[in-house]
Scaffold this motif. Structure first.
Motif, PDB file in Angstrom:
ATOM      1  N   SER A 179      82.921 -33.121  69.046  1.00 51.24           N
ATOM      2  CA  SER A 179      82.784 -32.252  70.206  1.00 51.24           C
ATOM      3  C   SER A 179      81.328 -31.838  70.409  1.00 51.24           C
ATOM      4  O   SER A 179      80.619 -31.553  69.453  1.00 51.24           O
ATOM      5  N   GLU A 218      90.829 -25.840  74.120  1.00 53.22           N
ATOM      6  CA  GLU A 218      91.239 -26.498  72.872  1.00 53.22           C
ATOM      7  C   GLU A 218      92.445 -25.764  72.287  1.00 53.22           C
ATOM      8  O   GLU A 218      93.436 -26.385  71.897  1.00 53.22           O
ATOM      9  N   ASP A 234      89.853 -31.515  66.585  1.00 55.83           N
ATOM     10  CA  ASP A 234      88.939 -32.207  67.505  1.00 55.83           C
ATOM     11  C   ASP A 234      87.744 -32.590  66.654  1.00 55.83           C
ATOM     12  O   ASP A 234      86.934 -31.740  66.281  1.00 55.83           O
ATOM     13  N   VAL A 249      87.613 -27.493  65.286  1.00 60.92           N
ATOM     14  CA  VAL A 249      86.723 -28.300  66.119  1.00 60.92           C
ATOM     15  C   VAL A 249      85.473 -28.609  65.299  1.00 60.92           C
ATOM     16  O   VAL A 249      84.889 -27.696  64.696  1.00 60.92           O
TER      17      VAL A 249
END
Length: 161
Positions: free
Chosen positions: A7, A30, A4, A38
């Motif tokens: 974020s 997630e 990701d 992330v």
């Protein structure tokens, strides 16, 4: 590895997570989706904070999150970055490297709504040429409207962005 890349998971720093508990819940979601890393990219608005103030706030928010993460089962790794709102003179900002993702040379830039001036395109290029950083334009879909692209895709395709 699923990443990701953008974020707002750091607690209490911007319009994302409001608390460490909310951040943990987000990280659990997630993980359920197979995300293993992330990148926390809280907003940096130069008209609201100096880079030093922002970095202090980000560090404190990250500390709170990492402390909460230590009490949980394995969660995705969190890497620090920023979503830097474009400002005149950005390519000359001495602290720009500190706003990159894990200080690795990639910097997420949020541009204003188009049309963009030639000077703005030069600033984006100069982030690369003057500072040796690799700009990544956040939310590029916001700047490319059907039938009215302002030549943004073509101009960006010719740049080190």
């Amino acid at each position: 590895m699923k990443l990701d890349f953008h974020s707002h998971i750091l607690p209490g720093i911007d319009d994302g997570s409001a608390s460490p508990e909310e951040s943990i819940a987000m990280l659990k979601k997630e993980a359920e989706q197979g995300v293993t890393r992330v990148v926390a990219t809280p907003h940096f608005y130069p008209q609201q904070n100096s880079p030093e103030e922002f970095l202090e706030r980000r560090a404190e928010s990250a500390r709170l999150l990492f402390e909460a993460m230590a009490q949980e089962p394995p969660l995705p790794e969190v890497h620090l970055g920023a979503e830097v709102y474009f400002f005149p003179g950005i390519s000359d900002c001495e602290q720009l490297r500190e706003l990159t993702i894990d200080q690795n040379g990639y910097i997420l830039i949020e541009m204003p709504l188009p049309p963009w001036t030639d000077r703005m395109y030069r600033e984006l290029q100069d982030i690369h040429y003057k500072q040796g950083l690799n700009p990544i334009v956040a939310h590029v879909d916001r700047y490319i409207r059907p039938f009215k692209t302002y030549d943004i895709p073509d101009r960006l395709a010719q740049m080190p962005v």
